[in-house]
Design a protein around this motif. Structure first.
Motif, PDB file in Angstrom:
ATOM      1  N   ALA A   1      55.392 -50.257  53.496  1.00 58.46           N
ATOM      2  CA  ALA A   1      56.646 -50.962  53.496  1.00 58.46           C
ATOM      3  C   ALA A   1      56.979 -51.943  53.724  1.00 58.46           C
ATOM      4  O   ALA A   1      57.907 -52.491  52.481  1.00 58.46           O
ATOM      5  CB  ALA A   1      57.756 -49.782  53.931  1.00 58.46           C
ATOM      6  N   SER A   2      56.421 -53.132  54.777  1.00 60.77           N
ATOM      7  CA  SER A   2      56.745 -54.018  54.412  1.00 60.77           C
ATOM      8  C   SER A   2      56.759 -54.889  53.843  1.00 60.77           C
ATOM      9  O   SER A   2      57.175 -56.715  53.405  1.00 60.77           O
ATOM     10  CB  SER A   2      56.338 -54.630  55.901  1.00 60.77           C
TER      11      SER A   2
ATOM     12  N   LYS B   1      58.996 -54.903  51.011  1.00 60.78           N
ATOM     13  CA  LYS B   1      59.885 -55.216  51.104  1.00 60.78           C
ATOM     14  C   LYS B   1      60.050 -57.053  50.585  1.00 60.78           C
ATOM     15  O   LYS B   1      60.717 -57.194  50.297  1.00 60.78           O
ATOM     16  CB  LYS B   1      60.632 -54.766  51.745  1.00 60.78           C
TER      17      LYS B   1
ATOM     18  N   GLN C   1      61.834 -59.413  48.141  1.00 60.86           N
ATOM     19  CA  GLN C   1      62.496 -60.248  48.615  1.00 60.86           C
ATOM     20  C   GLN C   1      62.299 -61.537  47.924  1.00 60.86           C
ATOM     21  O   GLN C   1      63.275 -62.366  47.229  1.00 60.86           O
ATOM     22  CB  GLN C   1      62.439 -60.227  50.332  1.00 60.86           C
TER      23      GLN C   1
ATOM     24  N   ASN D   1      67.745 -52.386  51.435  1.00 62.38           N
ATOM     25  CA  ASN D   1      67.042 -51.832  51.629  1.00 62.38           C
ATOM     26  C   ASN D   1      65.544 -52.087  52.076  1.00 62.38           C
ATOM     27  O   ASN D   1      64.625 -51.573  53.263  1.00 62.38           O
ATOM     28  CB  ASN D   1      66.600 -50.227  50.621  1.00 62.38           C
ATOM     29  N   TRP D   2      65.677 -53.097  51.793  1.00 62.51           N
ATOM     30  CA  TRP D   2      64.763 -53.672  51.763  1.00 62.51           C
ATOM     31  C   TRP D   2      64.388 -54.908  53.122  1.00 62.51           C
ATOM     32  O   TRP D   2      63.439 -55.543  53.558  1.00 62.51           O
ATOM     33  CB  TRP D   2      64.807 -54.766  50.634  1.00 62.51           C
ATOM     34  N   ASN D   3      65.819 -55.027  53.706  1.00 60.19           N
ATOM     35  CA  ASN D   3      65.384 -56.102  55.175  1.00 60.19           C
ATOM     36  C   ASN D   3      63.910 -55.038  56.227  1.00 60.19           C
ATOM     37  O   ASN D   3      64.561 -53.816  56.737  1.00 60.19           O
ATOM     38  CB  ASN D   3      66.606 -55.018  55.633  1.00 60.19           C
ATOM     39  N   LEU D   4      63.463 -55.936  56.067  1.00 56.05           N
ATOM     40  CA  LEU D   4      62.888 -55.380  57.585  1.00 56.05           C
ATOM     41  C   LEU D   4      63.070 -55.941  59.320  1.00 56.05           C
ATOM     42  O   LEU D   4      64.165 -57.029  59.530  1.00 56.05           O
ATOM     43  CB  LEU D   4      61.412 -57.561  57.394  1.00 56.05           C
TER      44      LEU D   4
ATOM     45  N   TYR E   1      57.077 -63.762  57.025  1.00 54.02           N
ATOM     46  CA  TYR E   1      57.882 -63.295  56.442  1.00 54.02           C
ATOM     47  C   TYR E   1      58.992 -64.704  56.149  1.00 54.02           C
ATOM     48  O   TYR E   1      59.097 -64.811  55.569  1.00 54.02           O
ATOM     49  CB  TYR E   1      59.043 -62.215  57.466  1.00 54.02           C
TER      50      TYR E   1
END
Length: 450
Positions: free
Chosen positions: A82-83, A86, A90, A184-187, A431
């Motif tokens: 998922a990361s 995400k 982004q 929802n995409w925030n790590l 990131y």
């Protein structure tokens, strides 16, 4: 090359970087079993990517390809998968504001389990063992037992690729990628990030929300196209027995597809004109890519293009150049000039990572962020000067909080590497560094629009 192609005709050619299995009978049995298992992707999905890449070749889309240097079986878990998704979402959001064009999202995932190596062996403390070739071949632990190539790992690679792809599909098509809710995409570890790239991204999200609300107020309805994204998978198609097992004839009767991935590529170490990988790739209907370094000559490049795309079809072939910051200005222009002169239809993509790998005094592999950014900027400039267009970026990155590449807004130094150095092979952007790269791409593409 022979004009007669089949999924196994590559066996008549020298095959580089293939593992040596102690039990060939067991290998054959495993390959036979994989041939009976369902494909991982469909020919319709592959054809859709083919069309998308054709758009990118015409300058109407941008290809963002990224993920781990090599996936591991252990990391086939919810959060790491998922990361990565995400982070790619982004990055694509940051790029689209500069590009004002469609973003083709391609993950180095759901199959990136095999890795080429510069040597067949590795030595530690006076002991020499076979090298680690990725989890789909052998184990990373430096023991004689772990380093024996095991055919059963091919099955584990297939299963984990299927699990990863199933989860990615569920996320990208089931509302997770909804542009109405980019929060929802925030790590998890960057929710309170204060860096320049993070602040710029947060402002972008606020601006996006305002734009969507305005548009839907005018239209008096929501826009379903904003609630899902197309997401494709890719990997280096290195292990030819495994790739062959997942090569299937289309139910439409139009040819063979590698249905283990949407977008396979040939690496710099296996792109020999008379080699098995080129022979295998020339017959599959997937859009394909080739990594090219500074050692390739213009004449060799044109011959390779002719073998992989003899009909010069749009969307078929991507060239991923990986020269290194110090060599790209001398090595890339002659290749671009040859492609333009021969009127070959290709998508040019920059890999600013692989030509910039260095070792620290302690022997740790790393990459300098400034070198990565410089090669990316030079790629844009060189293509513009040659009358060509850069159409994508190929990056090794992770959504995890690692310290593997030095530099970036956090100012990571060599002494910081040990705090969170997790890769087993090549260093990846973290990131913050990945978002900085996305904004650099956005800046470059915005300049192209004027």
């Amino acid at each position: 090359m022979s004009q007669t192609w089949s999924p196994t005709s590559w066996k008549n050619f020298p095959a580089a970087q293939q593992p040596l299995y102690p039990d060939s009978g067991q290998l054959s049995a495993v390959v036979k079993q994989i041939k009976t298992l369902p494909p991982l992707v469909t020919s319709w999905e592959i054809d859709r990517l083919h069309q998308d890449i054709a758009l990118a070749q015409r300058g109407q889309a941008w290809l963002l390809q990224g993920g781990d240097c090599a996936e591991t079986f252990e990391q086939c878990q919810t959060e790491p998968i998922a990361s990565k998704l995400k982070l790619l979402l982004q990055m694509s959001l940051a790029i689209v504001f500069g590009a004002r064009k469609r973003i083709i999202r391609v993950g180095r995932m759901a199959g990136q389990y095999a890795k080429p190596r510069s040597s067949d062996t590795e030595s530690q403390g006076g002991v020499t063992l076979p090298c680690y070739r990725g989890d789909i071949v052998n184990g990373y632990s430096f023991t004689p037992e772990a380093r024996i190539p095991d055919p059963l790992r091919l099955l584990r690679g297939y299963e984990r690729s299927a699990l990863t792809l199933n989860f990615v599909r569920a996320l990208s098509e089931g509302g997770f990628a909804d542009l109405h809710h980019p929060e929802n995409w925030n790590l998890l570890f960057v929710n309170t990030a204060k860096g320049e790239a993070a602040e710029r991204y947060k402002e972008l999200v606020r601006s996006l929300g305002d734009s969507i609300r305005f548009m839907e107020t005018i239209l008096h309805e929501s826009t379903p196209e904003l609630k899902r994204v197309d997401f494709y998978t890719s990997h280096e198609a290195l292990h030819l027995d495994y790739e062959t097992a997942l090569t299937r004839e289309s139910v439409r009767g139009i040819g063979f597809y590698n249905m283990g991935t949407h977008f396979p590529w040939i690496g710099e170490r296996t792109r020999q004109l008379g080699g098995a990988h080129l022979e295998y790739f020339r017959g599959i209907r997937n859009p394909v890519a080739v990594k090219i370094g500074g050692s390739i000559q213009p004449e060799e490049l044109i011959e390779m293009i002719d073998k992989l795309n003899p009909e010069n079809k749009p969307g078929r072939l991507t060239l991923i150049h990986r020269m290194g910051r110090n060599k790209i200005e001398s090595q890339l222009p002659p290749l671009i000039d040859a492609v333009l002169r021969e009127q070959k239809t290709v998508l040019w993509v920059c890999d600013p990572m692989h030509g910039n790998t260095v070792s620290t005094a302690g022997g740790r592999k790393t990459r300098r962020f400034d070198d990565i950014v410089d090669e990316l900027r030079l790629s844009f400039a060189i293509h513009r000067a040659c009358g060509s267009t850069l159409g994508g970026a190929h990056l090794e990155l992770t959504g995890e909080d690692v310290t593997e590449c030095v530099g970036g807004s956090r100012g990571l130094t060599e002494s910081d590497l040990e705090s969170a150095y997790q890769t087993q092979l090549d260093p990846r952007l973290n990131y913050e560094q990945a978002l900085e790269i996305a904004f650099e791409i956005s800046n470059q593409l915005s300049q192209q629009r004027f």
